[in-house]
Motif scaffolding. Structure first.
Motif, PDB file in Angstrom:
ATOM      1  N   ASP A 228      30.091  50.243  50.100  1.00 44.07           N
ATOM      2  CA  ASP A 228      31.034  50.688  50.744  1.00 44.07           C
ATOM      3  C   ASP A 228      31.240  50.102  52.021  1.00 44.07           C
ATOM      4  OD1 ASP A 228      32.820  52.946  52.380  1.00 44.07           O
ATOM      5  OD2 ASP A 228      31.445  54.127  53.231  1.00 44.07           O
ATOM      6  N   ILE A 229      33.266  49.150  51.519  1.00 45.02           N
ATOM      7  CA  ILE A 229      32.932  48.272  52.967  1.00 45.02           C
ATOM      8  C   ILE A 229      34.428  49.228  53.796  1.00 45.02           C
ATOM      9  CG2 ILE A 229      33.140  46.280  50.907  1.00 45.02           C
ATOM     10  CD1 ILE A 229      35.939  46.534  50.290  1.00 45.02           C
ATOM     11  N   ALA A 230      34.587  50.270  53.823  1.00 44.95           N
ATOM     12  CA  ALA A 230      34.909  50.582  54.644  1.00 44.95           C
ATOM     13  C   ALA A 230      35.097  50.387  56.114  1.00 44.95           C
ATOM     14  CB  ALA A 230      35.374  52.016  54.713  1.00 44.95           C
ATOM     15  N   GLY A 231      35.758  49.920  56.952  1.00 48.59           N
ATOM     16  CA  GLY A 231      35.365  49.780  58.808  1.00 48.59           C
ATOM     17  C   GLY A 231      34.945  48.245  58.145  1.00 48.59           C
ATOM     18  N   TRP A 232      34.909  47.346  57.289  1.00 50.08           N
ATOM     19  CA  TRP A 232      34.331  45.722  57.548  1.00 50.08           C
ATOM     20  C   TRP A 232      35.610  45.323  57.729  1.00 50.08           C
ATOM     21  CZ3 TRP A 232      31.580  43.602  52.664  1.00 50.08           C
ATOM     22  CH2 TRP A 232      29.833  44.500  52.097  1.00 50.08           C
ATOM     23  N   ALA A 233      35.292  43.852  58.530  1.00 47.47           N
ATOM     24  CA  ALA A 233      35.539  43.181  58.690  1.00 47.47           C
ATOM     25  C   ALA A 233      37.169  42.271  58.021  1.00 47.47           C
ATOM     26  CB  ALA A 233      35.601  42.457  59.659  1.00 47.47           C
ATOM     27  N   PRO A 234      38.127  41.500  58.401  1.00 47.24           N
ATOM     28  CA  PRO A 234      38.715  40.914  57.435  1.00 47.24           C
ATOM     29  C   PRO A 234      38.701  40.080  56.956  1.00 47.24           C
ATOM     30  CG  PRO A 234      40.399  42.341  59.321  1.00 47.24           C
ATOM     31  CD  PRO A 234      38.692  42.505  59.704  1.00 47.24           C
ATOM     32  N   ARG A 235      36.975  38.890  57.890  1.00 45.07           N
ATOM     33  CA  ARG A 235      36.717  38.063  57.038  1.00 45.07           C
ATOM     34  C   ARG A 235      35.685  38.737  56.530  1.00 45.07           C
ATOM     35  NH1 ARG A 235      36.082  32.109  59.861  1.00 45.07           N
ATOM     36  NH2 ARG A 235      34.793  31.668  57.980  1.00 45.07           N
ATOM     37  N   ARG A 236      34.606  39.600  56.187  1.00 47.39           N
ATOM     38  CA  ARG A 236      34.179  40.121  55.398  1.00 47.39           C
ATOM     39  C   ARG A 236      34.260  40.829  54.898  1.00 47.39           C
ATOM     40  NH1 ARG A 236      29.452  44.365  57.172  1.00 47.39           N
ATOM     41  NH2 ARG A 236      27.771  44.445  55.573  1.00 47.39           N
ATOM     42  N   ILE A 237      35.475  40.775  54.357  1.00 50.41           N
ATOM     43  CA  ILE A 237      36.254  41.767  53.178  1.00 50.41           C
ATOM     44  C   ILE A 237      36.500  40.277  52.257  1.00 50.41           C
ATOM     45  CG2 ILE A 237      38.001  43.025  52.046  1.00 50.41           C
ATOM     46  CD1 ILE A 237      37.355  44.765  54.688  1.00 50.41           C
ATOM     47  N   ALA A 238      36.616  39.685  53.023  1.00 47.29           N
ATOM     48  CA  ALA A 238      36.984  38.331  52.095  1.00 47.29           C
ATOM     49  C   ALA A 238      36.714  37.737  51.383  1.00 47.29           C
ATOM     50  CB  ALA A 238      38.465  37.085  52.855  1.00 47.29           C
ATOM     51  N   ARG A 239      34.892  37.700  52.277  1.00 47.69           N
ATOM     52  CA  ARG A 239      33.824  37.103  51.608  1.00 47.69           C
ATOM     53  C   ARG A 239      33.526  38.103  50.422  1.00 47.69           C
ATOM     54  NH1 ARG A 239      30.835  35.475  57.272  1.00 47.69           N
ATOM     55  NH2 ARG A 239      32.567  33.868  57.668  1.00 47.69           N
ATOM     56  N   ALA A 240      33.777  38.948  50.536  1.00 45.54           N
ATOM     57  CA  ALA A 240      33.096  40.046  49.876  1.00 45.54           C
ATOM     58  C   ALA A 240      33.999  40.249  48.126  1.00 45.54           C
ATOM     59  CB  ALA A 240      33.712  41.534  49.725  1.00 45.54           C
ATOM     60  N   GLY A 241      35.318  39.160  47.869  1.00 49.79           N
ATOM     61  CA  GLY A 241      35.962  38.829  46.897  1.00 49.79           C
ATOM     62  C   GLY A 241      37.434  39.220  47.476  1.00 49.79           C
ATOM     63  N   VAL A 242      37.868  39.631  48.464  1.00 48.61           N
ATOM     64  CA  VAL A 242      39.520  40.480  48.545  1.00 48.61           C
ATOM     65  C   VAL A 242      39.990  39.867  48.772  1.00 48.61           C
ATOM     66  CG1 VAL A 242      40.581  42.643  48.996  1.00 48.61           C
ATOM     67  CG2 VAL A 242      38.312  43.055  48.494  1.00 48.61           C
ATOM     68  N   THR A 243      41.690  39.504  48.426  1.00 48.03           N
ATOM     69  CA  THR A 243      42.262  38.662  48.815  1.00 48.03           C
ATOM     70  C   THR A 243      43.648  39.670  48.933  1.00 48.03           C
ATOM     71  OG1 THR A 243      42.519  37.471  47.190  1.00 48.03           O
ATOM     72  CG2 THR A 243      41.326  36.678  48.857  1.00 48.03           C
ATOM     73  N   ARG A 244      44.769  39.182  50.018  1.00 48.82           N
ATOM     74  CA  ARG A 244      46.076  39.982  49.674  1.00 48.82           C
ATOM     75  C   ARG A 244      47.036  38.901  50.215  1.00 48.82           C
ATOM     76  NH1 ARG A 244      47.026  44.266  54.143  1.00 48.82           N
ATOM     77  NH2 ARG A 244      49.244  43.669  53.358  1.00 48.82           N
ATOM     78  N   SER A 245      48.662  39.013  49.680  1.00 49.78           N
ATOM     79  CA  SER A 245      50.039  39.192  50.066  1.00 49.78           C
ATOM     80  C   SER A 245      50.305  40.030  50.911  1.00 49.78           C
ATOM     81  CB  SER A 245      50.398  38.365  49.227  1.00 49.78           C
ATOM     82  OG  SER A 245      50.960  39.022  48.412  1.00 49.78           O
ATOM     83  N   PHE A 246      51.516  39.403  52.191  1.00 57.44           N
ATOM     84  CA  PHE A 246      51.695  40.090  52.641  1.00 57.44           C
ATOM     85  C   PHE A 246      52.888  40.063  52.095  1.00 57.44           C
ATOM     86  CE2 PHE A 246      48.331  38.922  55.197  1.00 57.44           C
ATOM     87  CZ  PHE A 246      47.693  40.118  55.314  1.00 57.44           C
ATOM     88  N   GLN A 247      53.957  40.823  52.228  1.00 58.70           N
ATOM     89  CA  GLN A 247      55.197  41.201  52.515  1.00 58.70           C
ATOM     90  C   GLN A 247      56.216  40.296  52.972  1.00 58.70           C
ATOM     91  OE1 GLN A 247      57.256  45.223  52.803  1.00 58.70           O
ATOM     92  NE2 GLN A 247      59.447  44.407  52.537  1.00 58.70           N
ATOM     93  N   ASN A 248      55.924  40.000  54.075  1.00 61.85           N
ATOM     94  CA  ASN A 248      56.662  38.551  54.711  1.00 61.85           C
ATOM     95  C   ASN A 248      55.681  38.208  54.695  1.00 61.85           C
ATOM     96  OD1 ASN A 248      58.696  41.019  55.621  1.00 61.85           O
ATOM     97  ND2 ASN A 248      57.217  41.763  57.343  1.00 61.85           N
ATOM     98  N   LEU A 249      56.295  36.868  54.728  1.00 59.67           N
ATOM     99  CA  LEU A 249      55.329  35.963  53.990  1.00 59.67           C
ATOM    100  C   LEU A 249      53.815  35.644  55.102  1.00 59.67           C
ATOM    101  CD1 LEU A 249      57.410  33.485  52.214  1.00 59.67           C
ATOM    102  CD2 LEU A 249      55.754  34.410  51.397  1.00 59.67           C
ATOM    103  N   ARG A 250      52.623  35.361  55.469  1.00 59.01           N
ATOM    104  CA  ARG A 250      52.334  35.038  56.921  1.00 59.01           C
ATOM    105  C   ARG A 250      51.392  33.468  56.416  1.00 59.01           C
ATOM    106  NH1 ARG A 250      49.784  40.201  58.854  1.00 59.01           N
ATOM    107  NH2 ARG A 250      51.505  41.603  59.513  1.00 59.01           N
ATOM    108  N   LEU A 251      52.599  32.130  56.144  1.00 57.77           N
ATOM    109  CA  LEU A 251      51.999  31.268  55.727  1.00 57.77           C
ATOM    110  C   LEU A 251      51.812  30.970  57.216  1.00 57.77           C
ATOM    111  CD1 LEU A 251      54.329  29.899  53.011  1.00 57.77           C
ATOM    112  CD2 LEU A 251      52.033  30.829  52.270  1.00 57.77           C
TER     113      LEU A 251
END
Length: 250
Positions: A67-90
Motif C-alpha cells: 500500500d503506497i497511498a500517502g507516500w511521498a512522490p520521490r518514494r513512489i518514483a523509487r518504487a517504479g512509478v513515473t508520470r507525465s503531465f498534461q502541461n510539460l514540466r521539463l
C-alpha cells in the motif's frame, strides 16, 4: 495473475468538492488502460494520488501488494512509478542530457548516487545518450528544451520517464496540442518504446490514440467510475456515450 496495481475505495476531497469518490481499479502486469472522462471528472486527480502529489482521504493504492497511498512522490518514483503531465514540466534551465540524468537520480537512492563509481558514471552517460538517440535527440543533448518542437519536447518527456526504469507509467494527455499527424507519431512512439514490458495508464481525449494503444478503457464521471472493460464495449455503452460523447458516434 496478481495485479500490478490495485486501487480500492479511493477518495479525495477538496473542501466541499469530491474529486474521487470510492474509485476501484486494477491493472495487470503489462496491461495498458485508457482512462477517459469529461473535464473535471477526476482523471488527473487520480494520477496525482497515484504519484504521491495528493494523499487520499480514504482508500488504498497497492503496487505489487504494497500500500503506497500517502507516500511521498520521490518514494513512489523509487518504487517504479513515473508520470507525465498534461502541461510539460521539463527542466528548462538544464540540457536534454541533464533532464534525463535528473530523472535517473530522482528514482535512485542517495546511497546509490553517493557510491557511484567513475565506471558507473560512464555507463550512465552511455545509457542516457543511447536513450536520446532512440528518439533522434542525441545531436541536441547539450541544448535546452526550449529549442525543441512540441513533438520533440514530448519525446524528451517520454525519454525522461524511461530513464527512471519504471514498472508503471502514467501518461497524462501525451498528445495535448498536437495535430492529427503529430498525434499518430507520438502514438507510435509510445507503442514502440513505452508499452513493452510495462503497465501503463493513459489519459487522453483523442480517441484515435486511445483506441490504438488500449484494449481496455475505464471512464470517470464526477469522480465516480461509470464503466470499465474492453475498449469497443465501453465506447458503445449508452451511459458513456451520453456522459462523455453527448450521444455522438465514437
Amino acid at each position: 495473475m496478481a495485479a500490478a496495481l490495485e486501487i480500492s475505495g479511493l477518495t479525495r476531497r477538496f473542501g466541499g468538492v469530491t474529486a474521487l469518490a470510492g474509485v476501484d481499479l486494477s491493472l495487470l502486469p503489462g496491461e495498458v488502460l485508457g482512462l477517459i472522462g469529461p473535464n473535471g471528472s477526476g482523471k488527473t486527480s487520480l494520477f496525482n494520488v497515484l504519484s504521491g502529489h495528493y494523499a487520499p482521504d480514504a482508500g488504498a493504492v497497492r503496487l505489487d501488494g504494497r500500500d503506497i497511498a500517502g507516500w511521498a512522490p520521490r518514494r513512489i518514483a523509487r518504487a517504479g512509478v513515473t508520470r507525465s503531465f498534461q502541461n510539460l514540466r521539463l527542466l528548462k534551465r538544464l540540457s536534454l542530457y541533464e533532464n534525463l540524468r535528473a530523472a535517473t537520480h530522482s528514482a535512485a537512492s542517495g546511497r546509490e548516487l553517493f557510491w557511484q563509481s567513475r565506471a558507473a558514471k560512464r555507463r550512465e552517460r552511455s545509457q542516457l545518450m543511447d536513450l536520446l538517440a532512440l528518439f533522434g535527440l542525441e545531436d541536441k543533448a547539450d541544448d535546452a528544451p526550449g529549442a525543441l518542437t512540441l513533438v520533440e519536447m514530448r519525446q524528451l518527456e517520454i525519454a525522461r520517464l524511461l530513464a527512471a526504469r519504471p514498472r508503471l507509467v502514467l501518461l497524462d494527455e501525451p498528445a495535448a496540442g498536437m495535430t492529427p499527424a503529430e498525434t499518430a507519431r507520438i502514438s507510435r512512439i509510445i507503442a514502440e518504446h513505452v508499452l513493452p514490458g510495462r503497465s501503463v495508464i493513459v489519459i487522453e481525449h483523442k480517441m484515435p490514440l486511445i483506441t490504438a494503444l488500449c484494449r481496455r478503457i475505464a471512464v470517470l464521471q464526477a469522480g465516480v467510475k461509470i464503466a470499465d472493460g474492453p475498449a469497443r464495449a465501453v465506447l458503445d455503452d449508452p451511459l458513456v456515450r451520453q456522459s462523455y460523447f453527448g450521444s455522438r458516434p465514437c
